[in-house]
Design a protein around this motif. Structure first.
Motif, short mmCIF file in Angstrom:
data_model
loop_
_atom_site.label_atom_id
_atom_site.label_comp_id
_atom_site.label_asym_id
_atom_site.label_seq_id
_atom_site.Cartn_x
_atom_site.Cartn_y
_atom_site.Cartn_z
N ASN A 558 0.86 -1.18 0.00
CA ASN A 558 0.00 0.00 0.00
C ASN A 558 0.90 1.24 0.00
N PRO A 559 0.93 2.03 -1.07
CA PRO A 559 1.85 3.17 -1.14
C PRO A 559 1.62 4.22 -0.06
N ARG A 560 0.39 4.32 0.45
CA ARG A 560 0.11 5.34 1.46
C ARG A 560 0.72 5.01 2.81
N THR A 561 1.23 3.79 2.99
CA THR A 561 1.85 3.42 4.26
C THR A 561 3.35 3.70 4.26
N ILE A 562 3.87 4.22 3.16
CA ILE A 562 5.31 4.49 3.05
C ILE A 562 5.54 6.00 3.05
N TYR A 563 6.53 6.43 3.81
CA TYR A 563 6.93 7.84 3.73
C TYR A 563 8.10 7.92 2.74
N PRO A 564 7.95 8.68 1.66
CA PRO A 564 8.96 8.69 0.59
C PRO A 564 10.20 9.51 0.95
N VAL A 565 11.10 8.92 1.71
CA VAL A 565 12.28 9.63 2.17
C VAL A 565 13.14 10.09 0.98
N LEU A 566 13.45 9.16 0.07
CA LEU A 566 14.33 9.50 -1.06
C LEU A 566 13.72 10.57 -1.96
N PRO A 567 12.45 10.44 -2.38
CA PRO A 567 11.86 11.51 -3.18
C PRO A 567 11.85 12.87 -2.47
N LYS A 568 11.58 12.86 -1.16
CA LYS A 568 11.57 14.12 -0.43
C LYS A 568 12.96 14.77 -0.43
N LEU A 569 13.99 13.94 -0.26
CA LEU A 569 15.35 14.48 -0.27
C LEU A 569 15.74 14.99 -1.65
N LEU A 570 15.37 14.23 -2.69
CA LEU A 570 15.72 14.64 -4.04
C LEU A 570 14.98 15.91 -4.45
N ALA A 571 13.79 16.10 -3.90
CA ALA A 571 13.01 17.30 -4.23
C ALA A 571 13.68 18.57 -3.72
N LEU A 572 14.61 18.43 -2.78
CA LEU A 572 15.33 19.59 -2.26
C LEU A 572 16.45 20.05 -3.18
N LEU A 573 16.83 19.17 -4.14
CA LEU A 573 17.90 19.51 -5.06
C LEU A 573 17.42 20.52 -6.10
N PRO A 574 18.33 21.29 -6.69
CA PRO A 574 17.95 22.19 -7.78
C PRO A 574 17.38 21.39 -8.95
N LEU A 575 16.50 22.01 -9.73
CA LEU A 575 15.86 21.33 -10.86
C LEU A 575 16.89 20.81 -11.86
N SER A 576 17.98 21.56 -12.05
CA SER A 576 19.01 21.11 -12.99
C SER A 576 19.62 19.79 -12.56
N CYS A 577 19.78 19.60 -11.24
CA CYS A 577 20.31 18.33 -10.73
C CYS A 577 19.27 17.23 -10.83
#
Length: 638
Positions: A558-577
């Protein structure tokens, strides 16, 4: 380096300690009786308001309509027990203000629940925190988590009722079993009849009483010794004001790192995954209100910690000018505060009663939360799944019976505690031992998509074994040195009350021993690292077993039971990265589980219909009434 060991006898008067004649006046008894009467009145008001129309949702979740302010004060009161009110000043009096740095852990310890645990739990529309374990793993893991929690709370709630009553009896002559029985019955009645709403609003009242009682002691005490400036001067002169100790050794009882970072894990085990707190988050009107209530606890916790430290410093300054009596010097340290209060306020009718009301407000708030949370998990996790045909009326009656039944169990546990003697400390320590493994179990499910049910069960068992191994090993080692059990670094044990540590060591000369080696070295681990150590054990063992048993292949996640740590961290990077990455970030169109769950992409499908249904998120402002809340479908990543 030497380690310090001392004798521990929790709340039991030492041999030579005579019981004082009660210093309570008629006014004091009236003030104390008013606390019980008003607490009962608040509970009965909510019980009889709408009598006969109560639903199971009202009893267990307060209809999910609670505001930020009462939830925040209830969160604070839940683990601000009487043991903390007695223990924190004693800790400061004996060891100095190093303990104050525990406040540094409050920031992350409340920020992480606010932004990780609360959103996940709230959007799943849970009643019991352990429902999450079934959604993430399976029913067996849910039952294991529930049984562990019930064991933890049943052991603790009798002790938290009995221990302060025993201390009060030893110092004031206040009848022991009358206070135990009165508190137990009053608490059981308003919790069973009024449900969570009654518990929360009585917590608000009891929190205000706790603040008033502690404030009265600080004001009167500092006035008698010449003001807070004089208190600080005396404490500084005697070396009681501690600096920042940056020793990274985890076997040193209190250092800045131990308090500030080890304390974070202890905070998470309480404010992140404990049912008593999760239930309050989920009773909020909206997710935003739940998050704000968690934020509001932060300054309140800091105030409570500072007040406890100030009482300890005032007590120290007071006894520099007014020497202790022989009875006081022979008393257990957690009786120091009561002796001090009775000595300080004896000429002010009503104030001793106010402090006793403050003390027992802590007990009432903790025990009522325990009753309500135990009734909730028993109903939702152990009864309803097996008896789904229960009607609303039957479920409501059963829920009330469970809350009252746990009240009777609490009284039974209080009696057992009276027979335990020195083992009482071990019983209290069980609470701290179990909290870490439960935190590890939730983190395993929330942050590691590859973790599977076998890994979760084996990991939880490994964490519990490790917790009890170190805890009991420390007790046995201490006894081997000829001292009473002290499972937390030889001088104190942890209690879930404002995440404070309650020191119950008797006032005896400290004995120095040589540096322990081997397993004895492990047993001297600072109690503040217990939660971190045990939760890490659950995660490491759980991941290992999960990988050896094939991870989540062939199982629905169930995807709603997972907290997306990696996507959240990657979202902090600049768009170019982000554009250079092999997979898109959380903020872009494609779900990040193309990275996290490559096996899901093998058939060209991210998730099936069951998983997509789980993406239903309650609309902001929805009160979730009934069984058919309004949903919007959120089709973003995880």
């Amino acid at each position: 380096m030497n380690v310090t060991e001392s004798t521990s006898v929790p709340f039991l008067p030492t041999s030579g300690t005579a019981v004082l004649t009660s210093t309570f006046s008629f006014v004091d008894y009236v003030v104390f009786a008013l606390l019980l009467a008003l607490s009962l009145a608040i509970g009965l008001y909510h019980a009889f308001r709408g009598w006969g129309r109560h639903t199971i949702g009202q009893l267990l979740m307060a209809d999910r309509k609670m505001g930020c302010f009462p939830v925040a004060l209830s969160l604070l009161a839940t683990f601000q027990s009487a043991v903390a009110i007695l223990g924190v000043p004693s800790e400061i009096y004996r060891f100095g203000t190093q303990y104050w740095f525990l406040g540094c852990s409050y920031f992350l310890g409340l920020l992480i629940p606010a932004h990780i645990f609360i959103p996940v739990f709230y959007r799943l529309h849970l009643t019991s925190a352990y429902e999450y374990l079934e959604l993430r793993f399976n029913k067996a893991v849910r039952v294991c988590g529930t049984v562990t929690f019930i064991f933890q709370m049943v052991i603790y709630m009798g002790v938290v009722l009995y221990a302060p009553s025993l201390a009060l009896n030893a110092v004031t002559g206040f009848d022991l079993w009358l206070s135990v029985l009165t508190l137990g019955v009053v608490c059981a009645v308003y919790t069973a009849l009024g449900g969570l709403k009654a518990v929360i609003w009585t917590d608000v009242f009891q929190t205000l009483v706790m603040f008033l009682g502690q404030l009265a002691v600080i004001i009167v005490g500092s006035a008698k010794v010449g003001g807070l400036g004089r208190v600080w001067e005396v404490a500084s002169h005697h070396g009681l004001i501690s600096g920042i100790q940056l020793d990274p050794d985890p076997f040193v009882r209190h250092t800045f790192w131990t308090l500030a970072f080890g304390g974070v894990f202890m905070m998470l085990s309480l404010y992140g995954v404990n049912q008593a707190q999760v239930q309050r988050y989920l009773s909020s009107r909206t997710e935003k209100a739940a998050v704000l209530s968690c934020y509001a606890v932060f300054p309140c916790q800091q105030v409570v910690l500072c007040m406890g430290c100030l009482i300890g410093l005032v007590m120290f300054a007071y006894y520099q000018e007014y020497p202790m009596s022989t009875k006081q010097t022979q008393a257990a340290p957690d009786q120091f505060v009561l002796y001090f209060v009775m000595d300080l306020l004896k000429g002010l009718p009503g104030l001793p009663g106010l402090f006793v009301a403050c003390l027992f407000s802590g007990s009432l708030s903790t025990i009522s939360s325990a009753f309500n949370s135990l009734a909730t998990v028993t109903m939702e996790d152990l009864i309803r799944p097996w008896f789904p045909e229960l009607s609303e009326a039957q479920a409501t009656r059963l829920s009330k019976s469970l809350a009252f039944g746990y009240g009777l169990i609490c009284l039974g546990m209080a009696y057992i505690s009276s027979q335990m003697g020195p083992v009482l400390q071990a019983a209290i320590s069980i609470f701290g031992m179990v909290g870490g493994p439960l935190l590890g179990l939730f983190c395993l499910g929330m942050f590691f998509p590859c973790a599977n049910p076998p890994g979760a069960i084996v990991g939880l068992l490994a964490g519990l074994i490790m917790a009890f191994w170190i805890g009991i090993g420390s007790i046995v080692t201490s006894m081997g040195y000829g001292v009473a059990p002290s499972p937390t670094n030889g001088s104190s044990f942890s209690l879930p009350s404002n995440l404070t540590t309650v020191t119950v060591t008797t006032l005896m000369p400290l004995t120095t021993f040589s540096k322990p080696t081997g397993l004895q070295r492990l047993y001297s681990l600072s109690y503040l690292w217990y939660s971190a150590h045990n939760s890490t054990t659950v995660i490491v063992v759980g991941l290992t077993v999960s990988l050896l048993t094939g991870g989540m292949r062939g199982r629905t996640l169930n995807p709603r039971t997972i907290y997306p740590v990696l996507p959240k961290l990657l979202a902090l990077l600049p768009l170019s990265c982000q554009e250079r990455l092999p997979c898109k970030s959380y903020s872009q169109d494609l779900p990040m589980d193309t990275c996290l769950f490559p096996e899901k992409m093998s058939n060209g499908v991210l998730w099936g219909s069951q998983e997509k249904e789980a993406l239903a998120v309650p609309e902001e402002g929805s009160t979730h009434q009934g069984t058919s809340p309004t949903f919007i479908l959120q089709e973003t990543a995880l």
